[in-house]
Write a protein that holds these residues in place. Structure first.
Motif, short mmCIF file in Angstrom:
data_model
loop_
_atom_site.label_atom_id
_atom_site.label_comp_id
_atom_site.label_asym_id
_atom_site.label_seq_id
_atom_site.Cartn_x
_atom_site.Cartn_y
_atom_site.Cartn_z
N MET A 66 0.29 -0.87 0.31
CA MET A 66 0.12 0.29 -0.07
C MET A 66 0.81 1.33 -0.16
N ARG A 67 0.57 2.21 -0.64
CA ARG A 67 1.18 3.22 -0.40
C ARG A 67 0.18 4.62 -0.77
N LEU A 68 0.48 5.54 -0.18
CA LEU A 68 -0.86 6.57 0.01
C LEU A 68 -0.20 7.48 -1.20
N GLY A 69 -1.68 7.84 -1.00
CA GLY A 69 -1.06 8.68 -3.07
C GLY A 69 -0.41 7.69 -3.99
N THR A 70 -0.26 7.94 -4.77
CA THR A 70 0.80 7.47 -5.47
C THR A 70 2.79 7.88 -5.99
N THR A 71 2.80 8.73 -5.49
CA THR A 71 4.29 8.63 -5.79
C THR A 71 5.06 8.04 -4.79
N ASN A 72 6.35 7.73 -5.99
CA ASN A 72 6.97 6.35 -5.09
C ASN A 72 8.34 7.14 -4.32
N THR A 73 8.08 7.63 -3.39
CA THR A 73 9.11 8.21 -2.64
C THR A 73 9.23 7.34 -1.40
N SER A 74 11.09 7.54 -1.00
CA SER A 74 11.29 6.01 0.75
C SER A 74 11.20 6.52 1.73
N VAL A 75 9.44 7.09 2.02
CA VAL A 75 9.21 7.57 3.05
C VAL A 75 8.35 6.78 4.73
N TYR A 76 8.29 5.02 3.89
CA TYR A 76 7.74 3.93 4.66
C TYR A 76 8.20 3.43 5.41
N TYR A 77 8.33 3.10 7.04
CA TYR A 77 8.57 2.77 7.53
C TYR A 77 7.50 1.81 8.49
N TRP A 78 8.35 0.35 8.01
CA TRP A 78 7.28 -0.49 8.73
C TRP A 78 7.93 -1.83 9.50
N SER A 79 7.22 -2.51 10.38
CA SER A 79 7.13 -3.78 10.84
C SER A 79 6.22 -4.87 10.86
N GLY A 80 6.29 -6.46 10.73
CA GLY A 80 5.44 -6.78 11.30
C GLY A 80 6.30 -8.45 11.68
N ILE A 81 5.36 -8.66 11.94
CA ILE A 81 4.64 -10.56 12.52
C ILE A 81 3.97 -11.65 12.14
N SER A 82 5.22 -12.29 11.26
CA SER A 82 3.40 -13.56 11.11
C SER A 82 3.65 -15.02 11.49
N LEU A 83 3.39 -15.75 11.89
CA LEU A 83 3.17 -16.68 13.03
C LEU A 83 2.26 -17.68 11.81
N GLY A 84 3.14 -18.92 12.05
CA GLY A 84 3.49 -19.61 10.43
C GLY A 84 1.79 -20.58 11.03
N TYR A 85 1.50 -21.59 10.46
CA TYR A 85 -0.05 -22.90 11.03
C TYR A 85 0.86 -23.51 11.98
N GLY A 86 2.19 -23.71 11.30
CA GLY A 86 3.32 -24.74 11.75
C GLY A 86 3.38 -24.20 12.82
N GLY A 87 3.52 -23.03 13.93
CA GLY A 87 3.98 -22.75 14.65
C GLY A 87 5.50 -21.56 14.76
N SER A 88 6.04 -21.43 13.07
CA SER A 88 7.86 -20.55 13.02
C SER A 88 6.91 -19.37 13.18
N GLN A 89 7.90 -18.72 13.35
CA GLN A 89 7.60 -17.43 13.97
C GLN A 89 8.41 -15.99 12.45
N THR A 90 7.83 -15.42 11.68
CA THR A 90 9.03 -14.75 10.86
C THR A 90 8.13 -13.33 10.81
N ASN A 91 9.87 -12.50 11.37
CA ASN A 91 9.33 -10.84 11.24
C ASN A 91 9.66 -10.34 10.20
N GLU A 92 8.89 -9.12 9.48
CA GLU A 92 9.07 -8.42 8.33
C GLU A 92 9.30 -7.20 8.57
N THR A 93 10.58 -6.22 8.40
CA THR A 93 11.33 -5.11 8.28
C THR A 93 11.04 -4.18 7.31
N GLN A 94 11.40 -2.95 7.80
CA GLN A 94 11.59 -2.40 6.24
C GLN A 94 11.76 -0.81 6.52
#
Lengths: 182, 50
Positions: A66-94
């Motif tokens: 997802m991007r606000l507006g349409t402009t492609n600029t490097s202003v998005y800071y985010w992080s997330g956690i995903s938990l697998g159905y088998g119990g594994s964990q993945t962290n993703e950040t940017q």
């Protein structure tokens, strides 16, 4: 604050209508391409927003960006956690990406992706915060996907854009945008 | 553009993996997960004594 309690045939008063907290702003469906701008959604009428995404399918597995507006600029800071159905964990950040990873996953399999995104103050001259929660529709994927972040600028946005990763094309994605009355 | 960082924690005792990906590589990573074989399903059967 009174809770609206309507009866059949009753004339709605301004006070009753003003007490309603969540208003539907717009719906849209994406059926092709790798991105689509949803226009005319953010305004001074609302400060905070809810976006409900459902029925998500694509030509292959991909992440929903997802991007606000349409402009492609490097202003998005985010992080997330995903938990697998088998119990594994993945962290993703940017830090300084050109879009949010909402955590949403689209797939060409039979199951369909869905989730919710909350946005705070996208149309005000300050940073915009977001929180997203999606269910991964892939049996071999990760289940609970919870992502948060912010846009590091003070642009007053009126639209947002959904994008796929890797040039994968949308098959279908239903979008509903709601505004929270202050 | 900065790449996203992906840290994967395994259940089988492997050390966590740190990967750096572009958006395109992340889509390929999701596709790889989709194509991965299913893990064996746990059962409630009690092993028989030999």
């Amino acid at each position: 604050m009174p809770v609206p309690d309507f009866s059949p045939g009753e004339v709605l008063t301004a006070a009753a209508m003003d007490s309603i907290g969540l208003w539907l702003i717009k719906t849209d469906t994406i059926t092709s391409g790798t991105s689509k701008e949803i226009t005319g959604v953010f305004s001074s009428a609302y400060k905070n927003y809810k976006i409900v995404v459902s029925n998500g399918q694509s030509s292959g597995a991909t992440g929903l960006r997802m991007r606000l507006g349409t402009t492609n600029t490097s202003v998005y800071y985010w992080s997330g956690i995903s938990l697998g159905y088998g119990g594994s964990q993945t962290n993703e950040t940017q830090a300084g990406g050109t879009s949010f990873n909402t955590g949403g996953v689209l797939t060409s399999g039979g199951n369909k992706g869905g989730g919710v995104i909350e946005l705070q103050m996208p149309q005000q001259a300050t940073t915009t915060a977001f929180q997203a929660q999606f269910a991964d529709p892939r049996t071999n994927g990760t289940g609970a996907r919870n992502y948060t972040g912010f846009v590091n600028n003070s642009t007053q946005y009126t639209s947002f854009t959904f994008l796929t990763e890797g040039g994968v094309t949308f098959t279908t994605l239903d979008v509903a945008i709601y505004g929270y009355r202050n | 553009m900065n790449k996203m960082k992906v840290i994967i924690y395994h259940l089988d005792g492997q050390n966590p993996e740190l990967l750096e990906m572009t958006d395109d590589e992340h889509a390929a990573y999701l596709q790889m997960q989709t194509d991965a074989p299913q893990l064996p399903q746990a059962t409630d059967e009690t092993p028989s004594a030999d």
